[in-house]
Design an enzyme around this catalytic site. Sequence first.
Site, PDB file in Angstrom:
ATOM      1  N   ASN A 188     -76.693  15.719 -38.503  1.00  0.00           N
ATOM      2  CA  ASN A 188     -75.654  15.333 -37.554  1.00  0.00           C
ATOM      3  C   ASN A 188     -74.801  16.520 -37.115  1.00  0.00           C
ATOM      4  O   ASN A 188     -74.264  16.525 -36.007  1.00  0.00           O
ATOM      5  CB  ASN A 188     -74.778  14.235 -38.150  1.00  0.00           C
ATOM      6  CG  ASN A 188     -75.532  12.911 -38.270  1.00  0.00           C
ATOM      7  OD1 ASN A 188     -76.527  12.692 -37.594  1.00  0.00           O
ATOM      8  ND2 ASN A 188     -75.059  12.036 -39.143  1.00  0.00           N
TER       9      ASN A 188
ATOM     10  N   ARG B 280     -81.606  11.086 -28.961  1.00  0.00           N
ATOM     11  CA  ARG B 280     -80.186  10.710 -28.973  1.00  0.00           C
ATOM     12  C   ARG B 280     -79.286  11.941 -28.875  1.00  0.00           C
ATOM     13  O   ARG B 280     -78.242  11.915 -28.223  1.00  0.00           O
ATOM     14  CB  ARG B 280     -79.868   9.935 -30.254  1.00  0.00           C
ATOM     15  CG  ARG B 280     -78.412   9.472 -30.364  1.00  0.00           C
ATOM     16  CD  ARG B 280     -78.093   8.365 -29.391  1.00  0.00           C
ATOM     17  NE  ARG B 280     -76.664   8.051 -29.379  1.00  0.00           N
ATOM     18  CZ  ARG B 280     -76.115   7.153 -28.571  1.00  0.00           C
ATOM     19  NH1 ARG B 280     -76.866   6.494 -27.726  1.00  0.00           N
ATOM     20  NH2 ARG B 280     -74.824   6.923 -28.613  1.00  0.00           N
TER      21      ARG B 280
ATOM     22  N   ASP C 299     -82.194   5.776 -32.711  1.00  0.00           N
ATOM     23  CA  ASP C 299     -82.434   4.592 -33.526  1.00  0.00           C
ATOM     24  C   ASP C 299     -82.054   3.315 -32.787  1.00  0.00           C
ATOM     25  O   ASP C 299     -81.064   3.285 -32.050  1.00  0.00           O
ATOM     26  CB  ASP C 299     -81.610   4.654 -34.819  1.00  0.00           C
ATOM     27  CG  ASP C 299     -82.167   5.666 -35.803  1.00  0.00           C
ATOM     28  OD1 ASP C 299     -83.382   5.892 -35.776  1.00  0.00           O
ATOM     29  OD2 ASP C 299     -81.376   6.220 -36.584  1.00  0.00           O
TER      30      ASP C 299
END
Length: 434
Positions: free
Chosen positions: A23, A97, A121
Site C-alpha cells: 500500500n 487499482r 479487489d
Amino acid sequence: MASFEVIGGTPLKGEIVPQGAKNEALQILCAVLLTAEPVTISNIPDIRDVNKLIELLRDMGVKVGKLATDTYVFQAENINLDYLDTPEFVAQAGSLRGSVMILGPMLGRFGKCQLPKPGGDKIGRRPLDTHFLGLEKMGGKLTLEGTDFYRIAAPNGLHGTYMLLDEASVTGTANIMMAAVLAEGITTIYNAACEPYLQQLCKMLVRMGAKINGIGSNLLTIEGVASLGGTEHRMLPDMIEIGSFIGLAAMTGSEILIKDCQIPELGLIPDTFRKLGIQLEFRGDDIFVPAQDHYEIATYLDGSILTVSDHTWPGFTPDLLSIVLVVATQAKGTVLIHQKMFESRLFFVDKLIDMGAQVILCDPHRATVIGLDRRNALRGITMSSPDIRAGVALLIAALSAEGRSVIENVEQIDRGYQFIDKRLNALGAQIRRL
C-alpha cells in the site's frame, strides 16, 4: 489461471522477512511523477500490482532503471501526455487499482490528467468522490465521459484552500496532498488519513522540497512550492504481511520468527492478535511467535463477547480482518468480526464453513466466529480466492486443514504477496503451484 495445491496439517518453523509494503508502494511510485529529477526507491515488493504500476509509469514515459532486486531509480523527465488518450493506457490503468494515484501528481505538475475507472479487489463499493472533490476544491474541473472515464484539468492552475474530507481516505488524502505540494498558496486538509504509509509519503515529499506540517495527524497544512527535486526513499515492511504471518503461526501451531518488522509502526496489530490469545515476543525489531497448542479469545471485563472491528488509523486495519476471522476459527471462544468499510469482504466465509468452521454471517458487514479450540481440524476442499486478503486467509486455513486443498485464482494472492508459496515452503509448508 493458476492454483495452489496445499497439503495441510504440518507445523512450520523458521524465519521469514516481510516484503516491502504494497500500500505504500502504490503511493510512493506515483509520487515520482512530481519531479523531473531522479528518485531512487528501495524495498519495493516484487508483486503483480506493483510491477504493473511500474510498467504503466514506464509506458507513460518515466525512465526506469533496476539497481537491485528491490531497488529502482525513476526519472519522470519526459512524460508522454498523449499516451493517456490511447486504448493501451485505458486497458492498463483500468486493470489496476493503484492507477488512481497518478491523478494528484499529474494534475499538480501538468495541470491535467485522465483515468478510466480503476480495477482492483471486488470487495464492495470503493468510490473516488473524495479524490475528485478535494482536487476540485483546489481548482480542478472534472468531466465524466460515460460512466467509467474521468478527465480533470486545472486551466487556471491549482490554488490552496481549506477542505474537510468526507472520509479519511488514504488514497484520497495522498492524491490531494500530492497535488497540493505544487499548488499556489496554502492547502489545509482536515480529517486527513494518517497511516504510517501516508506519513512515509509525507516525509519523502518533504525531502523533495515540499512544505508539509502536521505529519502523523489528521490535520495537514501544505504550502505549495514551485517545483520538487529528487530523493532516495526506503519503504516500510508490509504490516499486512506481518499480521498474516502472525495468524499463520497461530493457526498452524508453528514457531516463526518474523524479521525486521518496524514494530513501532504496527499500531494495534500486535495487541489485537494478543486478544485472540496469541503469544508474541518482541526481540529487538523482530517478532517471535511460539508454537501454541491452544489459544483463547479474550472477553470484555463484564464477560461479554469480544468484537474486532476496523477503524481508520490508528485503529485496526481492515486488511487484516479476514486473517483475524480465519485464526479465530481454531481458537477457544467466540468473537464478532465487524467489517465496516467494505460490504463484500466477508463473503468468503462460505468456504470456511465448507471446511468445517463454525461461522455465522450475520449480514454483509458482520460475522460471528465460534472457535473450535482445535477439537476438530478443518478439512481440505477446492475453493477460489476472491480477493488478495481473503485469498491469503484461505491459504492459512488450508495450511492448517487436514488433507489436500486446492485454491484457484491465486493471481489474486500474487497481486499482494511476493512469492508466497516459495517463502512458506522454505518454512516447511507443502504448497505446489499448478
